[in-house]
Design a protein around this motif. Structure first.
Motif, PDB file in Angstrom:
ATOM      1  N   SER A  10       1.569 -13.751  -4.960  1.00  0.00           N
ATOM      2  CA  SER A  10       1.104 -12.680  -4.081  1.00  0.00           C
ATOM      3  C   SER A  10       2.226 -12.236  -3.174  1.00  0.00           C
ATOM      4  CB  SER A  10      -0.086 -13.153  -3.244  1.00  0.00           C
ATOM      5  OG  SER A  10       0.276 -14.257  -2.460  1.00  0.00           O
ATOM      6  N   ARG A  13       2.948  -9.882   3.018  1.00  0.00           N
ATOM      7  CA  ARG A  13       2.742  -8.631   3.743  1.00  0.00           C
ATOM      8  C   ARG A  13       2.770  -8.945   5.232  1.00  0.00           C
ATOM      9  NH1 ARG A  13      -0.123  -4.438   0.722  1.00  0.00           N
ATOM     10  NH2 ARG A  13      -1.049  -3.804   2.683  1.00  0.00           N
ATOM     11  N   GLU A 199     -11.258  -5.294   6.910  1.00  0.00           N
ATOM     12  CA  GLU A 199      -9.858  -5.122   6.548  1.00  0.00           C
ATOM     13  C   GLU A 199      -9.198  -4.137   7.518  1.00  0.00           C
ATOM     14  OE1 GLU A 199      -7.750  -6.424   4.165  1.00  0.00           O
ATOM     15  OE2 GLU A 199      -9.357  -7.908   4.002  1.00  0.00           O
ATOM     16  N   ALA A 201      -7.213  -1.096   9.094  1.00  0.00           N
ATOM     17  CA  ALA A 201      -6.962   0.298   8.720  1.00  0.00           C
ATOM     18  C   ALA A 201      -6.128   0.918   9.827  1.00  0.00           C
ATOM     19  CB  ALA A 201      -8.278   1.059   8.549  1.00  0.00           C
ATOM     20  N   SER A 228      -0.619   5.481   2.331  1.00  0.00           N
ATOM     21  CA  SER A 228      -1.021   4.076   2.348  1.00  0.00           C
ATOM     22  C   SER A 228       0.092   3.216   1.759  1.00  0.00           C
ATOM     23  CB  SER A 228      -2.309   3.892   1.545  1.00  0.00           C
ATOM     24  OG  SER A 228      -2.102   4.255   0.186  1.00  0.00           O
ATOM     25  N   ASP A 229       0.136   1.968   2.216  1.00  0.00           N
ATOM     26  CA  ASP A 229       1.066   0.975   1.671  1.00  0.00           C
ATOM     27  C   ASP A 229       2.477   1.531   1.570  1.00  0.00           C
ATOM     28  OD1 ASP A 229       1.729  -1.538   0.748  1.00  0.00           O
ATOM     29  OD2 ASP A 229       1.419  -1.010  -1.353  1.00  0.00           O
ATOM     30  N   ASN A 379       2.835   1.717   7.061  1.00  0.00           N
ATOM     31  CA  ASN A 379       1.390   1.622   6.883  1.00  0.00           C
ATOM     32  C   ASN A 379       1.127   0.599   5.798  1.00  0.00           C
ATOM     33  OD1 ASN A 379      -1.342   1.929   6.546  1.00  0.00           O
ATOM     34  ND2 ASN A 379      -1.267   4.040   5.826  1.00  0.00           N
ATOM     35  N   GLN A 380       0.788  -0.618   6.198  1.00  0.00           N
ATOM     36  CA  GLN A 380       0.575  -1.682   5.221  1.00  0.00           C
ATOM     37  C   GLN A 380      -0.917  -1.896   4.950  1.00  0.00           C
ATOM     38  OE1 GLN A 380       2.982  -4.983   6.708  1.00  0.00           O
ATOM     39  NE2 GLN A 380       4.643  -4.276   5.399  1.00  0.00           N
ATOM     40  N   THR A 381      -1.644  -0.788   4.974  1.00  0.00           N
ATOM     41  CA  THR A 381      -3.059  -0.819   4.617  1.00  0.00           C
ATOM     42  C   THR A 381      -3.275   0.061   3.392  1.00  0.00           C
ATOM     43  OG1 THR A 381      -3.875   1.120   5.834  1.00  0.00           O
ATOM     44  CG2 THR A 381      -3.509  -0.896   7.102  1.00  0.00           C
ATOM     45  N   ASP A 382      -4.493   0.073   2.903  1.00  0.00           N
ATOM     46  CA  ASP A 382      -4.831   0.878   1.729  1.00  0.00           C
ATOM     47  C   ASP A 382      -5.359   2.259   2.093  1.00  0.00           C
ATOM     48  OD1 ASP A 382      -4.143  -1.227   0.036  1.00  0.00           O
ATOM     49  OD2 ASP A 382      -6.144  -2.123   0.166  1.00  0.00           O
ATOM     50  N   THR A 383      -5.228   2.643   3.372  1.00  0.00           N
ATOM     51  CA  THR A 383      -5.758   3.918   3.846  1.00  0.00           C
ATOM     52  C   THR A 383      -4.638   4.785   4.394  1.00  0.00           C
ATOM     53  OG1 THR A 383      -7.827   2.812   4.471  1.00  0.00           O
ATOM     54  CG2 THR A 383      -7.427   5.006   5.395  1.00  0.00           C
TER      55      THR A 383
END
Length: 598
Positions: A10, A13, A199, A201, A228-229, A379-383
């Protein structure tokens, strides 16, 4: 592309805005921040009355482990339960029904009564989003957790109950540094508050209120999209004209510049840094094709074409050029031969920052011109999200000495520690004769564990241990440097880098520089300086053993053919992304010419 060489492992992050779980942030020796007086005069009444548990107040138990079902919809909700409820802050006699000190912390009202609300016992607001050093709530709580470490008005909080644990206090710090949002999860707070949270955001910070008319002006950044990411560093331009907002008494003799003695910046917490510069170009050059299309950013006309000098053309939005991947805006816009960073007029490496100059010291900028916005964001989120920023400039009442700044980048990319080792890098900065130094700070990335500055004779002037929450040390009165000997006017500054080293000296694969974490240059980071690296050590299997590149996992296997090895650890290298390192000395001073000199 971002490297996924070892898909069975993995990815690490580590959010640049968050601390590793349960990290202790120093509370002592941080009272010399520019905007905080060393000692706050104690007052009889406090805007944050110090209250604890009373016999008539039920005490709820601490949050249980996530596996047992306790969860909260947001970090602030967890703070309300873990701090306000469990520590008795909402007791009837305290900030519950009696609203001690005018502060109502009851459910549904607490956030509105904290954010940007002045305290009745301090010059500090109760909570200033992005800046725990100027948040009276944090000081009151920290004074109980670390007695003697923070000077406050009134009594520490809570009274009559156990102080917050170091973890709880760190959770409050991260929430404030993350913009103090009402909703959503601030990364890193889950473990500190023993909470189950959604999670993370991206969070939008509370907008910065503009100065009152006649006291200052506000510049607003055109918004831009942050995928995102992703980690990006962009440069984009806008036009401003505040000539009708500046009273004549704050203009320079030419009438083309206004003078200020204080500035405040607020930006969304996803920013690693923001630098605002004056572009050395004329208005007619705004049509240069290098800027690309000018479009409305935000507002009801978002995406429509606009004319940059038409300040009303975008309605509630702003006209801006297309964001371009860059490093410090170098090479951006029409060729001028003048690096934009030389014209910096504001910036910050945190969500909130403020700088006040000593009496009589001022800076000045034109009342109209072209701005270059240099934003390094992640931005280390999925949004996906949209980035915002505001800068306030407050007019100067007197104009005696112009401000001078220190931005020493002579050794900016000097980091080179091999994997699982430490190194110290140092450099010197010579101040001009007559300098009066009133502020020092620093900028490094996450491997910089200790930044220090010594004055002449080895006198320690500055220490910082938290790269993403750097100390701003204020000297009042300013330090004088009048010697004709340059050695007596030299600042010696150093940083200790730790590339994957645990406190006991053992290798730490989680904090070593990693080949698999190199950002994707196509997203706008690492385009000016190559951020790639060649892995030379193992992060699993035979941890810290040497290896020869990303295809040499076999050398890392714990036994021949085990398949558990991963060659992924790199030496530190200088660069523009948060996966590389920097080493910058920051400061502010003014000059009093020696007798007989102009």
């Amino acid at each position: 592309m971002r490297h996924e060489h070892h898909p069975s492992k993995s990815k690490i992050r580590i959010a640049p805005w968050a601390s590793p779980a349960r990290t202790r942030w120093p509370l002592i020796n941080e009272t010399s921040v520019p905007w905080i007086p060393t000692i706050i005069v104690a007052l009889a009444l406090s805007g944050l009355a110090a209250c604890g548990n009373t016999a008539s107040t039920p005490v709820i138990p601490g949050p249980q482990a996530c596996a047992e079902g306790t969860d909260y919809p947001s970090t602030f909700a967890a703070i309300e339960a873990a701090i306000f409820d469990r520590h008795g802050c909402r007791a009837t006699a305290c900030h519950g029904a009696s609203i001690a000190g005018g502060l109502d912390l009851s459910p549904g009202r607490a956030w509105d009564n904290l954010i940007d609300v002045p305290s009745t016992a301090s010059a500090l607001p109760r909570v200033l989003p992005g800046d725990r050093r100027r948040s009276f709530l944090y000081d009151k709580l920290a004074a109980a957790t670390d007695p003697g470490g923070v000077a406050i008005a009134g009594s520490p909080m809570p009274v009559g109950a156990a102080p917050l644990s170091a973890d709880e206090l760190e959770g409050v710090r991260l929430w404030i540094q993350g913009g103090a949002p009402r909703e959503g999860t601030v990364p890193g707070t889950e473990q500190l508050l023993d909470a189950c949270l959604p999670e993370p955001a991206p969070q939008l910070i509370q907008p910065l209120a503009a100065p009152a008319p006649g006291t200052g002006i506000q510049l607003t950044m055109p918004t831009f999209d942050l995928p995102s990411d992703a980690e990006v560093e962009y440069c984009f331009a806008s036009w401003y004209d505040i000539s009708n907002q500046v009273p004549a008494e704050f203009l320079d003799p030419t009438g083309q510049f206004f003078r200020f003695s204080r500035q405040t910046l607020r930006q969304d917490a996803q920013s690693h840094h923001l630098i605002l510069s004056l572009a050395p170009i004329a208005p007619e050059q705004l049509d240069d094709p290098s800027f690309g299309a000018w479009t409305c950013k935000g507002g009801e006309r978002a995406g429509q074409s606009c004319t940059p000098t038409d300040l009303d053309g975008c309605g509630t939005g702003l006209c801006g050029s297309e964001p371009e991947p860059t490093f410090a805006c170098i090479g951006f816009g029409p060729p001028t031969g003048v690096p934009p960073v030389g014209g910096a007029i504001g910036g910050a490496q945190t969500a909130q920052a403020e700088s006040r100059y000593p009496e009589g010291v001022y800076a000045q900028i034109p009342v109209r011109g072209v701005l270059y916005w240099n934003s390094h964001s992640f931005n280390q989120t999925d949004t996906a999200t949209t980035m915002h920023a505001w800068l306030n400039y407050y007019f100067a009442d007197s104009f005696e000495r112009p401000l001078r700044t220190i931005f020493n980048t002579n050794a900016i990319f000097a980091a080179s520690a091999p994997p699982f080792t430490s190194e110290v890098v140092c450099n010197d900065h010579v101040l001009p004769r007559g300098a009066r130094l009133f502020e020092l700070s620093s900028h490094v990335h996450r491997w910089g564990k200790h930044f220090w500055i010594d004055g002449p004779g080895g006198t320690r002037l500055y220490d910082n241990y938290v790269y993403n929450d750097p100390v701003y040390t204020r000297f009042d009165p300013p330090l004088a440097f009048d010697s004709t000997d340059a050695a007596a006017r030299t600042l010696h500054y150093c940083v200790r880098y730790e590339n994957g080293v645990n406190p006991d000296g053992s290798p730490d694969p989680e904090t070593v520089a990693r080949f698999s974490q190199v950002p994707d240059p196509s997203l706008g980071a690492g385009v000016f300086i190559d951020s790639s690296c060649e892995p030379v050590a193992c992060v699993s299997g035979r941890v810290a053993a040497p290896c020869a590149g990303a295809d040499d996992d076999a050398s890392c296997d714990s036994a021949t053919g085990a398949g558990d090895g991963w060659c992924d650890a790199c030496p530190l290298r200088g660069g523009e992304t948060t996966e590389t390192e920097m080493f910058i000395l920051l400061g502010q001073y003014y000059v009093v010419p020696p007798a007989g000199e102009p």
